[in-house]
Scaffold this motif. Structure first.
Motif, mmCIF file in Angstrom:
data_model
loop_
_atom_site.group_PDB
_atom_site.id
_atom_site.type_symbol
_atom_site.label_atom_id
_atom_site.label_comp_id
_atom_site.label_asym_id
_atom_site.label_seq_id
_atom_site.Cartn_x
_atom_site.Cartn_y
_atom_site.Cartn_z
ATOM 1 N N ALA A 64 62.458 21.725 8.883
ATOM 2 C CA ALA A 64 61.395 21.114 9.687
ATOM 3 C C ALA A 64 60.023 21.505 9.145
ATOM 4 O O ALA A 64 59.112 20.659 9.068
ATOM 5 C CB ALA A 64 61.538 21.540 11.144
ATOM 6 N N LEU A 65 59.860 22.767 8.761
ATOM 7 C CA LEU A 65 58.585 23.194 8.183
ATOM 8 C C LEU A 65 58.299 22.435 6.895
ATOM 9 O O LEU A 65 57.146 22.072 6.609
ATOM 10 C CB LEU A 65 58.615 24.703 7.913
ATOM 11 N N SER A 66 59.337 22.199 6.103
ATOM 12 C CA SER A 66 59.169 21.460 4.849
ATOM 13 C C SER A 66 58.699 20.034 5.124
ATOM 14 O O SER A 66 57.790 19.523 4.457
ATOM 15 C CB SER A 66 60.493 21.456 4.074
ATOM 16 N N ARG A 67 59.298 19.383 6.130
ATOM 17 C CA ARG A 67 58.886 18.016 6.464
ATOM 18 C C ARG A 67 57.446 17.988 6.970
ATOM 19 O O ARG A 67 56.660 17.090 6.608
ATOM 20 C CB ARG A 67 59.828 17.433 7.513
ATOM 21 N N GLU A 68 57.085 18.964 7.799
ATOM 22 C CA GLU A 68 55.707 19.005 8.317
ATOM 23 C C GLU A 68 54.717 19.279 7.198
ATOM 24 O O GLU A 68 53.623 18.692 7.170
ATOM 25 C CB GLU A 68 55.591 20.068 9.407
ATOM 26 N N LEU B 142 65.975 23.215 -12.338
ATOM 27 C CA LEU B 142 65.803 24.043 -11.153
ATOM 28 C C LEU B 142 67.134 24.207 -10.440
ATOM 29 O O LEU B 142 67.834 23.213 -10.178
ATOM 30 C CB LEU B 142 64.795 23.413 -10.187
ATOM 31 N N THR B 143 67.493 25.442 -10.115
ATOM 32 C CA THR B 143 68.680 25.718 -9.319
ATOM 33 C C THR B 143 68.334 26.788 -8.291
ATOM 34 O O THR B 143 67.224 27.307 -8.266
ATOM 35 C CB THR B 143 69.861 26.180 -10.204
ATOM 36 N N GLY B 144 69.302 27.123 -7.461
ATOM 37 C CA GLY B 144 69.074 28.112 -6.415
ATOM 38 C C GLY B 144 68.817 27.440 -5.081
ATOM 39 O O GLY B 144 68.629 26.229 -4.978
ATOM 40 N N GLY B 145 68.793 28.252 -4.042
ATOM 41 C CA GLY B 145 68.667 27.724 -2.694
ATOM 42 C C GLY B 145 67.396 26.940 -2.439
ATOM 43 O O GLY B 145 67.371 26.046 -1.583
ATOM 44 N N ALA B 146 66.322 27.235 -3.180
ATOM 45 C CA ALA B 146 65.045 26.540 -2.961
ATOM 46 C C ALA B 146 65.138 25.052 -3.247
ATOM 47 O O ALA B 146 64.329 24.267 -2.727
ATOM 48 C CB ALA B 146 63.952 27.169 -3.828
ATOM 49 N N THR B 147 66.103 24.630 -4.061
ATOM 50 C CA THR B 147 66.179 23.210 -4.422
ATOM 51 C C THR B 147 66.625 22.343 -3.249
ATOM 52 O O THR B 147 66.600 21.112 -3.356
ATOM 53 C CB THR B 147 67.135 22.991 -5.604
ATOM 54 N N ARG B 148 67.009 22.951 -2.128
ATOM 55 C CA ARG B 148 67.329 22.150 -0.938
ATOM 56 C C ARG B 148 66.085 21.513 -0.334
ATOM 57 O O ARG B 148 66.188 20.573 0.454
ATOM 58 C CB ARG B 148 68.028 23.021 0.108
ATOM 59 N N SER B 149 64.904 22.030 -0.690
ATOM 60 C CA SER B 149 63.648 21.497 -0.161
ATOM 61 C C SER B 149 63.046 20.499 -1.147
ATOM 62 O O SER B 149 62.566 20.881 -2.219
ATOM 63 C CB SER B 149 62.651 22.639 0.090
ATOM 64 N N ALA B 150 63.047 19.212 -0.777
ATOM 65 C CA ALA B 150 62.435 18.188 -1.631
ATOM 66 C C ALA B 150 60.940 18.455 -1.796
ATOM 67 O O ALA B 150 60.364 18.210 -2.872
ATOM 68 C CB ALA B 150 62.669 16.800 -1.028
ATOM 69 N N TYR B 151 60.306 18.965 -0.749
ATOM 70 C CA TYR B 151 58.877 19.273 -0.824
ATOM 71 C C TYR B 151 58.611 20.352 -1.870
ATOM 72 O O TYR B 151 57.683 20.243 -2.682
ATOM 73 C CB TYR B 151 58.384 19.736 0.551
ATOM 74 N N TRP B 152 59.424 21.389 -1.871
ATOM 75 C CA TRP B 152 59.240 22.477 -2.838
ATOM 76 C C TRP B 152 59.529 21.995 -4.256
ATOM 77 O O TRP B 152 58.826 22.354 -5.201
ATOM 78 C CB TRP B 152 60.145 23.653 -2.467
ATOM 79 N N ASN B 153 60.552 21.176 -4.441
ATOM 80 C CA ASN B 153 60.851 20.648 -5.778
ATOM 81 C C ASN B 153 59.661 19.884 -6.339
ATOM 82 O O ASN B 153 59.290 20.040 -7.504
ATOM 83 C CB ASN B 153 62.075 19.729 -5.723
#
Length: 478
Positions: A307-311, A386-397
Protein backbone atom coordinates in the motif's frame (compact mmCIF):
# COMPACT_ATOMS: atom_id res chain seq x y z
CA UNK A 1 14.20 -34.12 -21.47
CA UNK A 2 16.98 -34.01 -18.89
CA UNK A 3 16.41 -32.74 -15.35
CA UNK A 4 18.99 -31.20 -13.04
CA UNK A 5 18.79 -30.90 -9.28
CA UNK A 6 19.91 -27.72 -7.53
CA UNK A 7 20.21 -27.64 -3.74
CA UNK A 8 20.57 -24.43 -1.73
CA UNK A 9 21.95 -25.11 1.75
CA UNK A 10 21.26 -21.81 3.47
CA UNK A 11 21.13 -20.48 7.01
CA UNK A 12 17.46 -20.92 7.84
CA UNK A 13 16.56 -23.73 5.46
CA UNK A 14 17.70 -26.13 2.77
CA UNK A 15 15.84 -25.99 -0.56
CA UNK A 16 15.93 -28.54 -3.37
CA UNK A 17 14.69 -27.88 -6.89
CA UNK A 18 14.28 -30.09 -9.99
CA UNK A 19 14.56 -28.07 -13.22
CA UNK A 20 14.34 -29.14 -16.85
CA UNK A 21 16.18 -27.69 -19.82
CA UNK A 22 13.56 -25.00 -20.43
CA UNK A 23 13.80 -23.65 -16.89
CA UNK A 24 10.52 -25.23 -15.81
CA UNK A 25 10.51 -26.24 -12.16
CA UNK A 26 9.23 -29.81 -11.94
CA UNK A 27 9.48 -30.07 -8.18
CA UNK A 28 10.70 -28.08 -5.19
CA UNK A 29 10.75 -28.46 -1.44
CA UNK A 30 12.44 -26.97 1.60
CA UNK A 31 13.15 -27.95 5.19
CA UNK A 32 14.05 -25.65 8.12
CA UNK A 33 17.46 -25.58 9.80
CA UNK A 34 18.17 -24.72 13.42
CA UNK A 35 20.92 -22.35 14.54
CA UNK A 36 22.53 -22.03 17.97
CA UNK A 37 23.53 -18.41 18.67
CA UNK A 38 25.20 -16.92 21.72
CA UNK A 39 27.01 -13.60 21.31
CA UNK A 40 29.72 -14.12 18.67
CA UNK A 41 28.89 -17.86 18.49
CA UNK A 42 26.74 -19.17 15.63
CA UNK A 43 26.71 -22.93 15.07
CA UNK A 44 24.64 -25.53 13.27
CA UNK A 45 24.57 -29.32 13.46
CA UNK A 46 26.10 -30.82 10.27
CA UNK A 47 24.03 -33.97 10.70
CA UNK A 48 20.92 -31.80 10.48
CA UNK A 49 22.19 -30.38 7.18
CA UNK A 50 22.27 -33.90 5.76
CA UNK A 51 18.94 -35.05 7.23
CA UNK A 52 17.02 -32.03 5.99
CA UNK A 53 18.77 -31.98 2.62
CA UNK A 54 17.79 -35.62 2.11
CA UNK A 55 14.19 -34.94 3.12
CA UNK A 56 13.86 -31.86 0.89
CA UNK A 57 15.38 -33.67 -2.07
CA UNK A 58 13.06 -36.68 -1.68
CA UNK A 59 10.02 -34.40 -1.71
CA UNK A 60 11.26 -32.32 -4.66
CA UNK A 61 11.79 -35.51 -6.70
CA UNK A 62 8.42 -37.04 -5.86
CA UNK A 63 6.96 -36.54 -9.37
CA UNK A 64 10.22 -36.58 -11.37
CA UNK A 65 11.02 -39.75 -13.35
CA UNK A 66 14.39 -41.05 -12.04
CA UNK A 67 15.71 -41.77 -15.52
CA UNK A 68 15.67 -38.09 -16.45
CA UNK A 69 18.01 -36.82 -13.70
CA UNK A 70 21.41 -35.94 -15.16
CA UNK A 71 23.18 -34.14 -12.29
CA UNK A 72 23.04 -32.46 -8.89
CA UNK A 73 24.94 -29.49 -7.41
CA UNK A 74 24.85 -27.93 -3.93
CA UNK A 75 25.56 -24.36 -2.83
CA UNK A 76 26.25 -23.35 0.78
CA UNK A 77 26.84 -20.34 3.01
CA UNK A 78 30.16 -18.60 2.44
CA UNK A 79 32.78 -19.07 5.16
CA UNK A 80 31.02 -21.88 7.05
CA UNK A 81 33.55 -24.49 8.17
CA UNK A 82 33.89 -27.57 10.39
CA UNK A 83 36.30 -30.40 11.15
CA UNK A 84 35.54 -33.99 10.15
CA UNK A 85 37.24 -37.32 10.71
CA UNK A 86 38.67 -39.51 7.93
CA UNK A 87 35.22 -40.95 7.21
CA UNK A 88 33.67 -37.51 6.77
CA UNK A 89 31.75 -37.56 10.05
CA UNK A 90 31.67 -34.27 11.99
CA UNK A 91 34.10 -33.68 14.83
CA UNK A 92 32.80 -30.17 15.49
CA UNK A 93 29.63 -28.20 14.87
CA UNK A 94 29.53 -26.10 11.74
CA UNK A 95 30.90 -22.63 12.50
CA UNK A 96 28.57 -20.49 10.44
CA UNK A 97 29.43 -17.68 8.05
CA UNK A 98 28.94 -14.97 10.72
CA UNK A 99 30.52 -16.74 13.72
CA UNK A 100 33.04 -14.23 15.07
CA UNK A 101 34.90 -16.18 17.76
CA UNK A 102 38.13 -16.12 15.72
CA UNK A 103 38.80 -12.41 16.27
CA UNK A 104 42.05 -13.28 18.05
CA UNK A 105 43.33 -15.26 15.05
CA UNK A 106 42.62 -12.83 12.23
CA UNK A 107 45.60 -10.53 12.93
CA UNK A 108 48.06 -13.41 12.50
CA UNK A 109 46.22 -14.60 9.38
CA UNK A 110 46.54 -11.17 7.82
CA UNK A 111 50.16 -10.71 8.84
CA UNK A 112 51.26 -14.05 7.40
CA UNK A 113 49.05 -14.04 4.31
CA UNK A 114 49.26 -10.33 3.41
CA UNK A 115 51.16 -10.78 0.09
CA UNK A 116 48.68 -13.41 -1.12
CA UNK A 117 45.57 -11.57 0.03
CA UNK A 118 46.87 -8.41 -1.69
CA UNK A 119 47.52 -10.26 -4.93
CA UNK A 120 44.00 -11.67 -4.80
CA UNK A 121 42.56 -8.18 -4.52
CA UNK A 122 40.81 -8.24 -1.15
CA UNK A 123 43.82 -7.15 1.00
CA UNK A 124 42.74 -8.70 4.31
CA UNK A 125 40.52 -11.31 5.88
CA UNK A 126 37.81 -10.66 8.44
CA UNK A 127 37.24 -12.55 11.73
CA UNK A 128 34.19 -14.38 10.35
CA UNK A 129 36.10 -15.78 7.36
CA UNK A 130 36.80 -19.50 7.34
CA UNK A 131 40.59 -19.46 7.73
CA UNK A 132 40.64 -17.61 11.08
CA UNK A 133 37.91 -19.98 12.28
CA UNK A 134 39.97 -22.98 11.15
CA UNK A 135 42.90 -21.70 13.25
CA UNK A 136 40.52 -21.26 16.18
CA UNK A 137 39.50 -24.93 15.85
CA UNK A 138 43.04 -26.21 15.33
CA UNK A 139 44.31 -26.48 18.96
CA UNK A 140 41.62 -29.05 19.84
CA UNK A 141 41.75 -30.93 16.55
CA UNK A 142 42.52 -34.66 16.95
CA UNK A 143 45.04 -36.41 14.72
CA UNK A 144 43.67 -36.98 11.24
CA UNK A 145 41.08 -34.20 11.43
CA UNK A 146 40.17 -32.60 8.13
CA UNK A 147 38.78 -29.20 7.24
CA UNK A 148 35.47 -29.14 5.37
CA UNK A 149 33.14 -26.45 4.15
CA UNK A 150 29.40 -26.88 4.51
CA UNK A 151 29.02 -28.10 0.92
CA UNK A 152 32.03 -30.45 1.20
CA UNK A 153 30.36 -32.25 4.09
CA UNK A 154 27.15 -33.01 2.21
CA UNK A 155 28.95 -33.74 -1.09
CA UNK A 156 30.95 -36.40 0.70
CA UNK A 157 27.72 -37.93 1.96
CA UNK A 158 26.31 -37.83 -1.56
CA UNK A 159 29.30 -39.58 -3.14
CA UNK A 160 30.40 -41.79 -0.26
CA UNK A 161 34.07 -40.83 -0.62
CA UNK A 162 36.47 -37.90 -0.15
CA UNK A 163 35.67 -34.96 -2.43
CA UNK A 164 37.50 -31.86 -3.58
CA UNK A 165 36.28 -28.47 -2.45
CA UNK A 166 35.34 -25.76 -4.94
CA UNK A 167 37.21 -22.48 -5.40
CA UNK A 168 34.12 -20.48 -4.48
CA UNK A 169 33.59 -21.96 -1.02
CA UNK A 170 37.37 -22.08 -0.45
CA UNK A 171 37.89 -18.34 -1.07
CA UNK A 172 37.43 -17.39 2.60
CA UNK A 173 39.67 -20.28 3.65
CA UNK A 174 42.55 -18.62 1.78
CA UNK A 175 42.71 -20.58 -1.47
CA UNK A 176 44.92 -18.96 -4.11
CA UNK A 177 42.35 -18.19 -6.77
CA UNK A 178 44.97 -17.39 -9.42
CA UNK A 179 47.03 -20.54 -8.87
CA UNK A 180 43.86 -22.53 -8.10
CA UNK A 181 45.54 -24.24 -5.16
CA UNK A 182 46.26 -23.66 -1.49
CA UNK A 183 49.13 -21.24 -0.79
CA UNK A 184 51.22 -23.86 1.02
CA UNK A 185 53.76 -21.43 2.46
CA UNK A 186 50.97 -19.48 4.19
CA UNK A 187 49.39 -22.60 5.67
CA UNK A 188 52.78 -23.97 6.74
CA UNK A 189 53.55 -20.71 8.55
CA UNK A 190 50.13 -20.79 10.24
CA UNK A 191 50.64 -24.39 11.35
CA UNK A 192 47.82 -25.89 9.26
CA UNK A 193 48.82 -29.42 8.16
CA UNK A 194 48.60 -30.03 4.41
CA UNK A 195 46.79 -33.30 5.16
CA UNK A 196 43.92 -31.32 6.66
CA UNK A 197 43.08 -29.56 3.39
CA UNK A 198 40.97 -31.01 0.56
CA UNK A 199 41.94 -30.81 -3.09
CA UNK A 200 40.56 -27.81 -4.98
CA UNK A 201 38.55 -27.68 -8.24
CA UNK A 202 36.54 -25.07 -10.09
CA UNK A 203 32.78 -24.87 -9.62
CA UNK A 204 31.12 -27.05 -12.22
CA UNK A 205 33.71 -29.84 -11.95
CA UNK A 206 32.52 -33.41 -11.48
CA UNK A 207 33.17 -34.72 -7.95
CA UNK A 208 31.80 -38.23 -8.33
CA UNK A 209 28.39 -39.88 -8.45
CA UNK A 210 25.60 -40.48 -5.96
CA UNK A 211 26.35 -43.62 -3.94
CA UNK A 212 23.80 -46.29 -3.05
CA UNK A 213 23.41 -45.14 0.56
CA UNK A 214 22.81 -41.52 -0.47
CA UNK A 215 20.40 -42.65 -3.18
CA UNK A 216 18.27 -44.39 -0.57
CA UNK A 217 18.31 -41.32 1.69
CA UNK A 218 17.67 -38.62 -0.95
CA UNK A 219 15.77 -40.29 -3.77
CA UNK A 220 18.48 -39.32 -6.23
CA UNK A 221 19.29 -42.23 -8.53
CA UNK A 222 22.57 -43.98 -7.75
CA UNK A 223 25.16 -42.97 -10.32
CA UNK A 224 23.84 -39.40 -10.74
CA UNK A 225 26.81 -37.05 -11.34
CA UNK A 226 27.61 -34.81 -8.35
CA UNK A 227 28.90 -31.42 -9.55
CA UNK A 228 31.02 -29.01 -7.49
CA UNK A 229 28.87 -26.06 -6.48
CA UNK A 230 29.55 -22.56 -5.17
CA UNK A 231 28.63 -20.18 -2.36
CA UNK A 232 25.01 -19.14 -2.03
CA UNK A 233 25.81 -15.66 -3.36
CA UNK A 234 27.45 -17.03 -6.50
CA UNK A 235 24.57 -19.49 -6.88
CA UNK A 236 22.10 -16.60 -6.86
CA UNK A 237 24.18 -14.84 -9.52
CA UNK A 238 24.09 -17.95 -11.71
CA UNK A 239 20.35 -18.25 -11.18
CA UNK A 240 19.89 -14.62 -12.17
CA UNK A 241 21.79 -15.21 -15.41
CA UNK A 242 24.55 -12.64 -14.79
CA UNK A 243 26.99 -14.76 -16.77
CA UNK A 244 28.65 -12.49 -19.36
CA UNK A 245 31.39 -9.90 -18.92
CA UNK A 246 29.94 -6.56 -17.80
CA UNK A 247 26.65 -8.01 -16.52
CA UNK A 248 25.66 -7.57 -12.87
CA UNK A 249 23.22 -9.09 -10.43
CA UNK A 250 21.99 -6.61 -7.82
CA UNK A 251 20.26 -8.40 -4.95
CA UNK A 252 18.20 -6.11 -2.74
CA UNK A 253 17.03 -8.06 0.28
CA UNK A 254 17.69 -7.31 3.94
CA UNK A 255 20.95 -5.84 2.63
CA UNK A 256 22.30 -5.07 -0.84
CA UNK A 257 24.70 -7.45 -2.60
CA UNK A 258 26.23 -6.83 -6.05
CA UNK A 259 27.98 -9.50 -8.12
CA UNK A 260 29.25 -9.21 -11.68
CA UNK A 261 31.54 -10.72 -14.29
CA UNK A 262 34.96 -9.44 -15.42
CA UNK A 263 37.71 -10.94 -17.54
CA UNK A 264 40.47 -9.59 -15.29
CA UNK A 265 40.84 -9.67 -11.52
CA UNK A 266 39.78 -6.41 -9.85
CA UNK A 267 42.07 -4.96 -7.17
CA UNK A 268 40.41 -2.69 -4.64
CA UNK A 269 42.57 -0.41 -2.46
CA UNK A 270 39.75 -0.22 0.11
CA UNK A 271 39.31 -4.00 0.26
CA UNK A 272 35.50 -3.77 -0.01
CA UNK A 273 35.31 -5.65 -3.34
CA UNK A 274 36.53 -9.22 -3.62
CA UNK A 275 36.27 -11.70 -6.49
CA UNK A 276 35.28 -15.33 -6.85
CA UNK A 277 36.51 -17.44 -9.75
CA UNK A 278 33.91 -18.45 -12.34
CA UNK A 279 33.67 -21.96 -13.80
CA UNK A 280 35.17 -20.69 -17.09
CA UNK A 281 38.11 -18.98 -15.38
CA UNK A 282 36.73 -15.44 -15.51
CA UNK A 283 36.15 -13.44 -12.32
CA UNK A 284 33.04 -12.69 -10.26
CA UNK A 285 33.68 -9.47 -8.31
CA UNK A 286 31.20 -8.18 -5.81
CA UNK A 287 30.52 -6.58 -2.49
CA UNK A 288 27.92 -6.54 0.26
CA UNK A 289 26.50 -3.30 1.66
CA UNK A 290 24.94 -2.80 5.07
CA UNK A 291 22.14 -0.90 3.34
CA UNK A 292 18.88 -2.52 2.31
CA UNK A 293 15.24 -3.38 2.75
CA UNK A 294 15.83 -4.53 6.31
CA UNK A 295 15.29 -0.92 7.36
CA UNK A 296 11.68 -1.12 6.10
CA UNK A 297 10.95 -3.97 8.52
CA UNK A 298 12.62 -2.05 11.34
CA UNK A 299 11.26 1.46 10.77
CA UNK A 300 7.86 0.63 9.25
CA UNK A 301 7.05 -2.50 11.22
CA UNK A 302 3.48 -3.68 10.69
CA UNK A 303 2.79 -1.34 7.77
CA UNK A 304 1.41 -2.63 4.46
CA UNK A 305 4.43 -2.04 2.21
CA UNK A 306 2.46 -2.74 -0.95
CA UNK A 307 0.00 0.00 0.00
CA UNK A 308 2.85 2.40 0.79
CA UNK A 309 4.38 1.60 -2.60
CA UNK A 310 1.11 2.40 -4.39
CA UNK A 311 0.71 5.67 -2.46
CA UNK A 312 4.31 6.66 -3.18
CA UNK A 313 3.82 6.01 -6.90
CA UNK A 314 0.74 8.26 -6.91
CA UNK A 315 2.52 11.25 -5.36
CA UNK A 316 4.61 13.90 -7.05
CA UNK A 317 7.97 14.68 -5.46
CA UNK A 318 9.17 18.26 -5.86
CA UNK A 319 12.02 18.06 -3.33
CA UNK A 320 12.15 14.46 -2.12
CA UNK A 321 13.86 13.51 1.13
CA UNK A 322 16.51 10.80 1.30
CA UNK A 323 17.21 8.38 4.14
CA UNK A 324 20.54 6.53 4.29
CA UNK A 325 19.05 3.12 5.23
CA UNK A 326 21.74 1.33 7.20
CA UNK A 327 20.48 -1.92 8.68
CA UNK A 328 23.18 -1.77 11.35
CA UNK A 329 25.99 0.57 12.32
CA UNK A 330 28.86 0.65 9.84
CA UNK A 331 29.11 0.41 6.05
CA UNK A 332 30.98 -2.31 4.11
CA UNK A 333 30.43 -1.42 0.43
CA UNK A 334 30.93 0.77 -1.61
CA UNK A 335 33.16 2.18 1.14
CA UNK A 336 34.50 0.95 4.46
CA UNK A 337 33.20 3.04 7.35
CA UNK A 338 32.68 1.17 10.65
CA UNK A 339 31.35 4.32 12.30
CA UNK A 340 28.74 5.12 9.62
CA UNK A 341 25.18 5.69 10.83
CA UNK A 342 21.90 6.30 9.06
CA UNK A 343 20.77 9.88 8.43
CA UNK A 344 17.99 11.83 6.72
CA UNK A 345 18.38 14.58 4.13
CA UNK A 346 15.28 16.74 3.88
CA UNK A 347 11.98 16.53 5.72
CA UNK A 348 9.84 13.41 6.23
CA UNK A 349 6.27 14.08 7.39
CA UNK A 350 4.48 10.72 7.12
CA UNK A 351 5.06 7.01 6.50
CA UNK A 352 4.67 7.31 2.74
CA UNK A 353 7.46 9.88 2.61
CA UNK A 354 9.57 7.77 4.97
CA UNK A 355 9.04 4.70 2.78
CA UNK A 356 9.97 6.55 -0.40
CA UNK A 357 12.99 8.19 1.26
CA UNK A 358 14.33 4.79 2.35
CA UNK A 359 13.91 3.39 -1.16
CA UNK A 360 15.64 6.44 -2.60
CA UNK A 361 18.63 6.11 -0.27
CA UNK A 362 19.04 2.40 -1.07
CA UNK A 363 18.89 3.19 -4.80
CA UNK A 364 21.55 5.90 -4.38
CA UNK A 365 23.88 3.47 -2.59
CA UNK A 366 23.29 0.99 -5.42
CA UNK A 367 24.23 3.69 -7.95
CA UNK A 368 27.31 4.58 -5.89
CA UNK A 369 28.38 0.93 -5.92
CA UNK A 370 28.39 0.99 -9.73
CA UNK A 371 30.26 4.30 -9.76
CA UNK A 372 32.90 2.82 -7.47
CA UNK A 373 33.19 -0.36 -9.54
CA UNK A 374 33.68 1.81 -12.62
CA UNK A 375 36.46 3.68 -10.78
CA UNK A 376 38.19 0.33 -10.15
CA UNK A 377 38.07 -0.46 -13.87
CA UNK A 378 35.29 -3.04 -13.78
CA UNK A 379 33.04 -3.12 -16.87
CA UNK A 380 29.57 -1.98 -15.80
CA UNK A 381 27.93 -1.48 -19.19
CA UNK A 382 26.21 -4.88 -19.47
CA UNK A 383 22.83 -6.11 -18.32
CA UNK A 384 21.77 -5.24 -14.76
CA UNK A 385 19.54 -7.92 -13.28
CA UNK A 386 17.58 -7.09 -10.15
CA UNK A 387 16.67 -9.89 -7.73
CA UNK A 388 15.72 -10.17 -4.08
CA UNK A 389 12.60 -9.29 -2.16
CA UNK A 390 12.67 -5.63 -3.24
CA UNK A 391 11.69 -6.59 -6.79
CA UNK A 392 8.13 -7.22 -5.57
CA UNK A 393 7.69 -3.42 -5.60
CA UNK A 394 7.09 -2.07 -9.12
CA UNK A 395 7.63 1.43 -7.74
CA UNK A 396 11.07 0.52 -6.38
CA UNK A 397 12.07 -1.24 -9.61
CA UNK A 398 11.23 1.90 -11.61
CA UNK A 399 13.01 4.13 -9.10
CA UNK A 400 16.16 2.03 -9.33
CA UNK A 401 16.06 2.20 -13.14
CA UNK A 402 15.68 5.99 -12.91
CA UNK A 403 18.59 6.38 -10.49
CA UNK A 404 20.83 4.10 -12.57
CA UNK A 405 19.65 5.82 -15.74
CA UNK A 406 19.31 2.54 -17.64
CA UNK A 407 17.01 -0.46 -18.09
CA UNK A 408 16.97 -3.19 -15.47
CA UNK A 409 15.97 -6.82 -15.96
CA UNK A 410 13.71 -8.91 -13.73
CA UNK A 411 13.82 -12.71 -13.88
CA UNK A 412 10.95 -15.16 -13.42
CA UNK A 413 13.07 -17.16 -10.99
CA UNK A 414 16.52 -16.37 -9.62
CA UNK A 415 16.83 -18.64 -6.61
CA UNK A 416 20.23 -20.04 -5.62
CA UNK A 417 18.80 -23.54 -6.08
CA UNK A 418 18.07 -22.67 -9.72
CA UNK A 419 21.65 -21.44 -10.05
CA UNK A 420 22.90 -24.83 -8.90
CA UNK A 421 20.65 -26.61 -11.40
CA UNK A 422 22.09 -24.35 -14.11
CA UNK A 423 25.63 -25.14 -12.95
CA UNK A 424 24.90 -28.86 -12.95
CA UNK A 425 23.51 -28.62 -16.50
CA UNK A 426 26.60 -26.85 -17.85
CA UNK A 427 27.15 -23.56 -19.71
CA UNK A 428 25.46 -24.66 -22.92
CA UNK A 429 22.13 -25.09 -21.09
CA UNK A 430 22.05 -21.84 -19.13
CA UNK A 431 20.48 -19.61 -21.81
CA UNK A 432 17.38 -21.78 -22.10
CA UNK A 433 16.96 -22.33 -18.35
CA UNK A 434 16.89 -18.66 -17.29
CA UNK A 435 13.66 -16.82 -18.05
CA UNK A 436 13.12 -13.04 -18.15
CA UNK A 437 9.97 -11.68 -16.55
CA UNK A 438 10.28 -8.02 -17.50
CA UNK A 439 12.68 -5.30 -18.57
CA UNK A 440 11.95 -2.06 -16.69
CA UNK A 441 12.85 1.14 -18.52
CA UNK A 442 13.65 4.42 -16.71
CA UNK A 443 10.81 6.91 -17.11
CA UNK A 444 13.09 9.93 -17.47
CA UNK A 445 12.84 11.25 -13.91
CA UNK A 446 16.05 13.18 -13.25
CA UNK A 447 17.39 12.42 -9.78
CA UNK A 448 21.01 13.33 -10.43
CA UNK A 449 20.96 16.47 -8.28
CA UNK A 450 19.53 14.56 -5.30
CA UNK A 451 22.01 11.70 -5.80
CA UNK A 452 24.96 14.09 -5.81
CA UNK A 453 23.66 15.80 -2.67
CA UNK A 454 23.69 12.36 -1.03
CA UNK A 455 27.27 11.74 -2.27
CA UNK A 456 28.35 15.13 -0.88
CA UNK A 457 26.88 14.23 2.52
CA UNK A 458 28.70 10.88 2.65
CA UNK A 459 31.98 12.58 1.76
CA UNK A 460 31.41 15.43 4.18
CA UNK A 461 30.91 13.00 7.05
CA UNK A 462 34.31 11.47 6.27
CA UNK A 463 32.96 8.07 5.24
CA UNK A 464 33.22 8.17 1.44
CA UNK A 465 36.80 8.75 0.20
CA UNK A 466 37.19 11.87 -1.92
CA UNK A 467 38.46 10.02 -5.06
CA UNK A 468 35.31 7.86 -5.04
CA UNK A 469 33.09 10.91 -4.51
CA UNK A 470 34.82 12.82 -7.31
CA UNK A 471 34.41 9.90 -9.71
CA UNK A 472 30.70 9.62 -8.85
CA UNK A 473 30.26 13.34 -9.65
CA UNK A 474 32.21 13.10 -12.90
CA UNK A 475 30.33 10.00 -14.06
CA UNK A 476 26.95 11.50 -13.14
CA UNK A 477 27.52 14.78 -14.99
CA UNK A 478 29.03 13.36 -18.20
Amino acid sequence: MSVWIGIDLGTQSVRAMAVDGTGQVLGAASRPLTSHRDGPRHEQDPEQWWRELAAATREALRDVPPGRIDGVAVDATSGTVLLTDRDGDPLTPGLMYDDRRATGEVERVNAVGAPVWERLGYLRMQPNWALPKLLWLLPDAPAGARAAHQSDFVNRRLTGHDVATDLSNALKTGVHLIDEDWPREVFDALGVPASMLPQVVRPGSRLGTVCAEAAEATGLPAGTPVIAGATDGCAAQLGAGALTTGSWNSVMGTTLVLKGVTRELIHDPLGVVYSHRAPDGSWLPGGASSTGAGVLARDLAGRDLDALSREAAARSWADPATIYPLVSRGERFPFDAPAAEGFTLGHVSDDVERYAAILRGAAYIERLCFDYLDLLGAPVDGEIILTGGATRSAYWNRLRADVLGRPVTLRENAEPALGMAVLAAGPEASASMIRTREVVQPDGTDLREHYLRFVDELEGRGWLPSPAAAHARERTTR
